[in-house]
Design a protein around this motif. Structure first.
Motif, PDB file in Angstrom:
ATOM      1  N   VAL A 295      44.274  29.232   2.105  1.00  0.00           N
ATOM      2  CA  VAL A 295      45.049  29.842   3.185  1.00  0.00           C
ATOM      3  C   VAL A 295      45.899  30.935   2.563  1.00  0.00           C
ATOM      4  CG1 VAL A 295      45.153  27.750   4.610  1.00  0.00           C
ATOM      5  CG2 VAL A 295      46.951  28.192   2.914  1.00  0.00           C
ATOM      6  N   PRO A 296      46.438  31.861   3.355  1.00  0.00           N
ATOM      7  CA  PRO A 296      47.390  32.817   2.796  1.00  0.00           C
ATOM      8  C   PRO A 296      48.598  32.077   2.230  1.00  0.00           C
ATOM      9  CG  PRO A 296      46.639  33.516   4.962  1.00  0.00           C
ATOM     10  CD  PRO A 296      46.134  32.133   4.780  1.00  0.00           C
ATOM     11  N   VAL A 297      49.178  32.614   1.165  1.00  0.00           N
ATOM     12  CA  VAL A 297      50.345  31.989   0.551  1.00  0.00           C
ATOM     13  C   VAL A 297      51.449  31.776   1.580  1.00  0.00           C
ATOM     14  CG1 VAL A 297      52.193  32.358  -1.129  1.00  0.00           C
ATOM     15  CG2 VAL A 297      49.837  32.881  -1.747  1.00  0.00           C
ATOM     16  N   GLU A 298      51.577  32.701   2.535  1.00  0.00           N
ATOM     17  CA  GLU A 298      52.644  32.618   3.533  1.00  0.00           C
ATOM     18  C   GLU A 298      52.502  31.428   4.478  1.00  0.00           C
ATOM     19  OE1 GLU A 298      52.193  36.644   1.980  1.00  0.00           O
ATOM     20  OE2 GLU A 298      50.801  35.265   2.968  1.00  0.00           O
ATOM     21  N   ALA A 299      51.344  30.770   4.467  1.00  0.00           N
ATOM     22  CA  ALA A 299      51.138  29.624   5.358  1.00  0.00           C
ATOM     23  C   ALA A 299      51.698  28.335   4.770  1.00  0.00           C
ATOM     24  CB  ALA A 299      49.650  29.451   5.662  1.00  0.00           C
ATOM     25  N   VAL A 300      51.939  28.300   3.466  1.00  0.00           N
ATOM     26  CA  VAL A 300      52.414  27.081   2.813  1.00  0.00           C
ATOM     27  C   VAL A 300      53.912  26.924   3.037  1.00  0.00           C
ATOM     28  CG1 VAL A 300      52.652  25.869   0.618  1.00  0.00           C
ATOM     29  CG2 VAL A 300      50.604  27.215   1.091  1.00  0.00           C
ATOM     30  N   VAL A 301      54.326  25.708   3.417  1.00  0.00           N
ATOM     31  CA  VAL A 301      55.718  25.403   3.714  1.00  0.00           C
ATOM     32  C   VAL A 301      56.258  24.441   2.659  1.00  0.00           C
ATOM     33  CG1 VAL A 301      57.315  24.430   5.407  1.00  0.00           C
ATOM     34  CG2 VAL A 301      55.292  25.708   6.170  1.00  0.00           C
ATOM     35  N   ALA A 302      57.451  24.722   2.138  1.00  0.00           N
ATOM     36  CA  ALA A 302      58.124  23.798   1.228  1.00  0.00           C
ATOM     37  C   ALA A 302      58.758  22.696   2.059  1.00  0.00           C
ATOM     38  CB  ALA A 302      59.178  24.539   0.420  1.00  0.00           C
ATOM     39  N   LEU A 303      58.332  21.461   1.864  1.00  0.00           N
ATOM     40  CA  LEU A 303      58.831  20.331   2.649  1.00  0.00           C
ATOM     41  C   LEU A 303      60.183  19.875   2.131  1.00  0.00           C
ATOM     42  CD1 LEU A 303      55.530  18.262   2.990  1.00  0.00           C
ATOM     43  CD2 LEU A 303      56.484  19.934   4.593  1.00  0.00           C
ATOM     44  N   ARG A 304      61.047  19.533   3.061  1.00  0.00           N
ATOM     45  CA  ARG A 304      62.368  19.028   2.705  1.00  0.00           C
ATOM     46  C   ARG A 304      62.321  17.513   2.603  1.00  0.00           C
ATOM     47  NH1 ARG A 304      65.859  22.744   6.975  1.00  0.00           N
ATOM     48  NH2 ARG A 304      65.454  24.759   5.991  1.00  0.00           N
TER      49      ARG A 304
END
Length: 353
Positions: A295-304
């Motif tokens: 996926v594009p890098v911008e799609a990855v979310v850092a989870l809290r």
């Protein structure tokens, strides 16, 4: 040294954290079952190959450049011809109106050879006399006897030289095989000797030479995969075969801040007809992953939270939900992702500015 592309660093953690804030743009509206509204921007999970690489300029050349110096002082009466291929029995150049002849063998011609001499250089000479057709009645061994002298006289007559039966120091140059003349260091009428090269030769095997920064030393390892776009536009694959000293590369722009890398084309692919003065494009592949979900890098979310990690906002109809994923190689703005709930073609959210 001109660089056209930067090195794509696989800083997965840094990239993911950077887009974590952007994930807030997906909107809230969460429900008790963990679902959220559909994000305003989406992308698709694709299956492809990822390649971590760096591309630099290169030049078509020939392997194993080395200088040839005259063993004795003299005047160049016929200069070497750049670009020619010289084989056994042919002259590299002429000194004092006498041809300096190429013969095959690993041991250099370091002395005059005449009756009574013994050694590996004599053995090489006799093997060459046989190969050139002048070895009739000659027993090939390390002894320079009368039969050797007779064979040498026959060879000297064919060269229009005085048939002395002796091979003078500087009359021949031993090299392992045929050579390519890449540069004539001494011109007509120049004085030459043991101090300076008369010409520069190389193997006839084509290579591509490129310069890398000292910080890219890992790419200079022997066997590193390379894709070369030749000046004509032809694309060839190859591998790094080693490095060469700046003074041996023939590149005036080489410096101590760079590493000159020599690349051999796979399968002995030919580079004949290519413009040696034109620029080739050399793509060094440091790492690759084949047939992976990306996926594009911008799609990855850092989870809290205490578990942390990374996730994707999986879109299902008008709603979405967060799924945890493992990340891998990053290249060309895309990142490798994996997880039990992922497959090719799924729609996921992507951060917006």
């Amino acid at each position: 040294m001109r660089r056209r592309t930067g090195f794509l660093v696989g800083g997965v953690a840094a990239a993911a954290v950077a887009v974590g804030a952007g994930a807030l743009a997906y909107g809230g509206g969460g429900s008790d079952d963990g679902r959220s509204e559909r994000p305003p921007a989406t992308t698709t999970v694709t299956r492809t190959d990822l390649v971590l690489s760096k591309t630099v300029d290169g030049k078509v050349d020939y392997a194993q450049r080395r200088a040839v110096k005259s063993a004795v002082p003299g005047t160049v009466t016929v200069a070497a011809r750049e670009g020619t291929t010289v084989t056994r029995g042919q002259a590299l150049y002429e000194l004092d109106d006498k041809p300096v002849t190429l013969l095959y063998g690993p041991v250099p011609a370091f002395r005059e050879m005449k009756v009574g001499a013994r050694g590996s250089d004599v053995l090489e000479l006799e093997r060459n006399l046989v190969a050139l057709g002048y070895g009739g009645g000659l027993y090939v061994d390390p002894r320079y006897d009368r039969a050797t002298a007779a064979a040498v006289k026959r060879w000297q007559r064919s060269l229009n030289r005085t048939p002395t039966g002796r091979v003078g120091k500087g009359d021949v140059v031993f090299q392992p095989e045929q050579v390519k003349v890449v540069r004539a260091d001494a011109a007509l009428a120049d004085q030459v000797g043991p101090e300076a090269p008369a010409l520069t030769i190389a193997s006839t095997r084509p290579v591509v030479r490129a310069q890398l920064d000292q910080t890219d030393a890992s790419l200079t390892a022997k066997g590193t995969r390379v894709e070369v776009t030749l000046p004509s536009g032809t694309i060839k694959r190859g591998r790094v075969t080693g490095t060469v000293k700046p003074e041996d590369s023939g590149d005036e722009e080489a410096s101590g801040d760079t590493i000159t890398v020599e690349v051999s084309l796979d399968g002995g692919a030919s580079a004949s007809g290519e413009d040696a003065k034109a620029t080739a494009s050399v793509k060094f592949v440091s790492e690759s992953r084949e047939d992976v979900l990306t996926v594009p890098v911008e799609a990855v979310v850092a989870l809290r939270g205490t578990d942390g990690g990374y996730g994707l906002q999986l879109v299902e109809g008008r709603t979405s939900r967060m799924v945890r994923v493992e990340t891998g190689l990053t290249a060309d703005g895309r990142i490798e992702v994996s997880g039990s709930q992922l497959k090719e073609g799924l729609t996921v959210g992507v951060a917006t500015e």
